[in-house]
Design a protein around this motif. Structure first.
Motif, PDB file in Angstrom:
ATOM      1  N   UNK A  74     135.470  84.729 -15.185  1.00 20.42           N
ATOM      2  CA  UNK A  74     134.360  85.303 -14.399  1.00 20.42           C
ATOM      3  C   UNK A  74     134.327  86.817 -14.422  1.00 20.42           C
ATOM      4  N   UNK A  75     135.411  87.436 -14.861  1.00 17.69           N
ATOM      5  CA  UNK A  75     135.526  88.906 -14.855  1.00 17.69           C
ATOM      6  C   UNK A  75     135.446  89.467 -13.431  1.00 17.69           C
ATOM      7  N   UNK A  76     135.955  88.699 -12.471  1.00 21.72           N
ATOM      8  CA  UNK A  76     135.969  89.131 -11.066  1.00 21.72           C
ATOM      9  C   UNK A  76     137.335  88.833 -10.462  1.00 21.72           C
ATOM     10  N   UNK A  77     137.684  89.564  -9.423  1.00 20.18           N
ATOM     11  CA  UNK A  77     138.917  89.282  -8.694  1.00 20.18           C
ATOM     12  C   UNK A  77     138.730  88.028  -7.859  1.00 20.18           C
ATOM     13  N   UNK A  78     139.776  87.217  -7.756  1.00 16.11           N
ATOM     14  CA  UNK A  78     139.714  85.984  -6.970  1.00 16.11           C
ATOM     15  C   UNK A  78     140.667  86.099  -5.784  1.00 16.11           C
ATOM     16  N   UNK A  79     140.131  85.895  -4.600  1.00 16.80           N
ATOM     17  CA  UNK A  79     140.909  85.903  -3.359  1.00 16.80           C
ATOM     18  C   UNK A  79     140.815  84.513  -2.759  1.00 16.80           C
ATOM     19  N   UNK A  80     141.935  83.788  -2.697  1.00 16.67           N
ATOM     20  CA  UNK A  80     141.844  82.445  -2.117  1.00 16.67           C
ATOM     21  C   UNK A  80     141.947  82.507  -0.599  1.00 16.67           C
ATOM     22  N   UNK A  81     141.697  81.374   0.031  1.00 11.56           N
ATOM     23  CA  UNK A  81     141.611  81.334   1.492  1.00 11.56           C
ATOM     24  C   UNK A  81     142.917  81.797   2.152  1.00 11.56           C
ATOM     25  N   UNK A  82     144.040  81.395   1.580  1.00 10.78           N
ATOM     26  CA  UNK A  82     145.327  81.784   2.151  1.00 10.78           C
ATOM     27  C   UNK A  82     145.512  83.291   2.113  1.00 10.78           C
ATOM     28  N   UNK A  83     145.227  83.902   0.964  1.00 10.52           N
ATOM     29  CA  UNK A  83     145.360  85.357   0.847  1.00 10.52           C
ATOM     30  C   UNK A  83     144.407  86.069   1.802  1.00 10.52           C
ATOM     31  N   UNK A  84     143.215  85.508   1.989  1.00  5.94           N
ATOM     32  CA  UNK A  84     142.238  86.093   2.915  1.00  5.94           C
ATOM     33  C   UNK A  84     142.782  86.097   4.340  1.00  5.94           C
ATOM     34  N   UNK A  85     143.310  84.956   4.781  1.00  5.27           N
ATOM     35  CA  UNK A  85     143.851  84.867   6.142  1.00  5.27           C
ATOM     36  C   UNK A  85     145.042  85.806   6.306  1.00  5.27           C
ATOM     37  N   UNK A  86     145.875  85.886   5.288  1.00  2.00           N
ATOM     38  CA  UNK A  86     147.019  86.802   5.354  1.00  2.00           C
ATOM     39  C   UNK A  86     146.558  88.250   5.459  1.00  2.00           C
ATOM     40  N   UNK A  87     145.486  88.591   4.761  1.00  2.00           N
ATOM     41  CA  UNK A  87     144.929  89.946   4.859  1.00  2.00           C
ATOM     42  C   UNK A  87     144.461  90.232   6.275  1.00  2.00           C
ATOM     43  N   UNK A  88     143.769  89.265   6.870  1.00  2.00           N
ATOM     44  CA  UNK A  88     143.262  89.442   8.233  1.00  2.00           C
ATOM     45  C   UNK A  88     144.421  89.630   9.202  1.00  2.00           C
ATOM     46  N   UNK A  91     143.039  82.142 -14.556  1.00  2.00           N
ATOM     47  CA  UNK A  91     141.992  81.624 -15.446  1.00  2.00           C
ATOM     48  C   UNK A  91     140.598  81.923 -14.905  1.00  2.00           C
ATOM     49  N   UNK A  92     140.421  81.775 -13.604  1.00  2.00           N
ATOM     50  CA  UNK A  92     139.123  82.083 -12.999  1.00  2.00           C
ATOM     51  C   UNK A  92     138.773  83.555 -13.171  1.00  2.00           C
ATOM     52  N   UNK A  93     139.756  84.399 -12.963  1.00  2.00           N
ATOM     53  CA  UNK A  93     139.508  85.835 -13.110  1.00  2.00           C
ATOM     54  C   UNK A  93     139.145  86.178 -14.559  1.00  2.00           C
ATOM     55  N   UNK A  94     139.800  85.516 -15.499  1.00  2.00           N
ATOM     56  CA  UNK A  94     139.505  85.781 -16.911  1.00  2.00           C
ATOM     57  C   UNK A  94     138.091  85.300 -17.266  1.00  2.00           C
TER      58      UNK A  94
END
Length: 426
Positions: A96-110, A91-94
């Motif tokens: 705001x028209x932006x990709x949403x990266x939550x904190x968990x996904x960010x830490x997993x990326x790191x 819903x946020x992506x729809x």
């Protein structure tokens, strides 16, 4: 041809304060995590609510504000300070028209970018797949939109196909997780065997734990430099979050021949994803099985109290309880405080200072070498191999040569004292 550095990606960070007294710090930490993932904070948005909005996490007005910033600043990514549900992200992506990266996904990326060993890579992959499982329908819905057209009605047949695809995706990911866990179990089994072998050697174990970037690796390197069997066995250290994810174990030999094993474990951070804690449980086993913990705290950071709370909560989450702990307040050289200063099981120190390391060793010595006793042995001259062993492995306090052999006063563990009981004369 010279390589050109890729410019950090500009993002918006957004946080919701529902009454957390450490909210300001968590937002500061989110900015640091963003930087660790090669991104830069262009805008920061905050909102205070009693509870998250079930559909968009943020309230309607704040979602509109985010959409305005995205459009006006030409940004493409919003990073949130909490883990969001699949529908909230969608819903946020729809809106705001932006990709949403939550904190968990960010830490997993790191973690995925930092993982070096096969064990660390497996642990991160498992956590990533477990994170994806409840969010699969986001991608499925996007695929359905493409099949039926946005807002198109009467897509029952396609929706049924999508649901079948969703089941297939879930089955595929569950099979991947099962396979990766089996491979990780084999590596864990080997690590457990190594740890069991070390325990058979009778050496006490000390584990460095604490917040990421508090100075655990710097502390370990300082102790290895002063007391390690091989100074080349330094571990990687850098002023960055999660510089290393791998547990390193080094043998420390003190001037009086007493020895112990020192391990450096992965650092913690607030709101560390549960799946990641579970995946790294085998890595953190060094801490769970230690005789003594050293919690390294960044003394120069004004949020050190919150960091300690996070560390203690994470240790409790992985079942590390009832183990004696030294609280070592590092980086005192970056403050006006005197150091080294000890009070009970607490130490204010600098990992770069030799006097501080000596004081830390003194506390460690008191805690893990309590089972030593001073005994006097008479070693016959024809058993020089025993004398050589004790000269190499024990702390001999006095030596005297008498008619019957060599009389020595030596410090031994309770177990070693029993081993040489027949030579005791005290």
């Amino acid at each position: 041809m010279a390589e050109t550095a890729v410019a950090p990606k500009a993002v918006i960070i957004a946080g919701l304060n529902t009454g957390d007294r450490n909210f300001d710090y968590s937002m500061e930490e989110l900015a640091n995590l963003v930087a660790a993932n090669h991104m830069i904070v262009k805008e920061e948005v905050r909102q205070k609510l009693d509870r998250p909005h079930p559909g968009t996490y943020f309230g309607k007005g704040k979602v509109a504000e985010l959409a305005t910033i995205v459009a006006s600043e030409d940004l493409t990514t919003i990073v949130t300070n909490d883990e969001l549900t699949a529908s909230q992200i969608r819903n946020l992506e729809r809106e705001t028209k932006a990709s949403v990266l939550d904190r968990t996904a960010l830490i997993l990326d790191i973690f995925a970018n930092r993982a070096q060993t096969r064990e660390a890579k497996l642990q991160v992959q498992i956590a990533q797949l477990q994170y994806q499982l409840p969010r699969l329908h986001t991608s499925v819905n996007q695929r359905l939109d493409q099949q039926t057209g946005a807002g198109g009605g009467g897509g029952f047949t396609n929706r049924g196909a999508g649901e079948t695809q969703l089941e297939m995706d879930r089955r595929t990911i569950n099979n991947q997780i099962k396979h990766l866990k089996a491979e990780l179990a084999e590596i864990t089994k080997a690590a457990t065997t190594q740890r069991t072998q070390r325990e058979k050697n009778g050496l006490p174990t000390v584990a460095l734990v604490g917040y990421t970037n508090a100075g655990k690796s710097t502390t370990m390197n300082g102790l290895v430099r002063k007391f390690g069997a091989n100074e080349d066995k330094q571990v990687f250290e850098k002023n960055m979050l999660f510089a290393t994810l791998d547990t390193s174990v080094r043998q420390i030999t003190l001037p009086d021949q007493k020895q112990f094993l020192l391990s450096d474990t992965v650092g913690f951070v607030s709101k560390l994803p549960h799946n990641l804690i579970e995946a790294f449980r085998s890595t953190l086993a060094e801490a769970a099985n230690a005789d003594l913990l050293i919690q390294v705290v960044d003394f120069a950071d004004p949020n050190s109290e919150a960091m300690m709370t996070t560390t203690n909560e994470t240790l409790a989450a992985i079942g590390v309880t009832d183990i004696p702990m030294i609280v070592a307040f590092n980086k005192a050289d970056l403050t006006d405080a005197n150091y080294p200063v000890r009070e009970g099981m607490q130490l204010i120190y600098s990992a770069k200072d030799d006097a501080s390391l000596d004081e830390l060793i003194a506390i460690i010595r008191e805690q893990i070498f309590q089972n030593y006793q001073t005994v006097t042995l008479l070693i016959p001259f024809d058993q020089g191999n025993i004398l050589n062993f004790l000269n190499e492995k024990a702390h001999i306090l006095a030596t005297d040569y008498v008619a019957e052999g060599t009389k020595i006063t030596v410090e031994l563990t309770d177990e070693s004292a029993k081993r040489f009981e027949k030579y005791r004369i005290d």
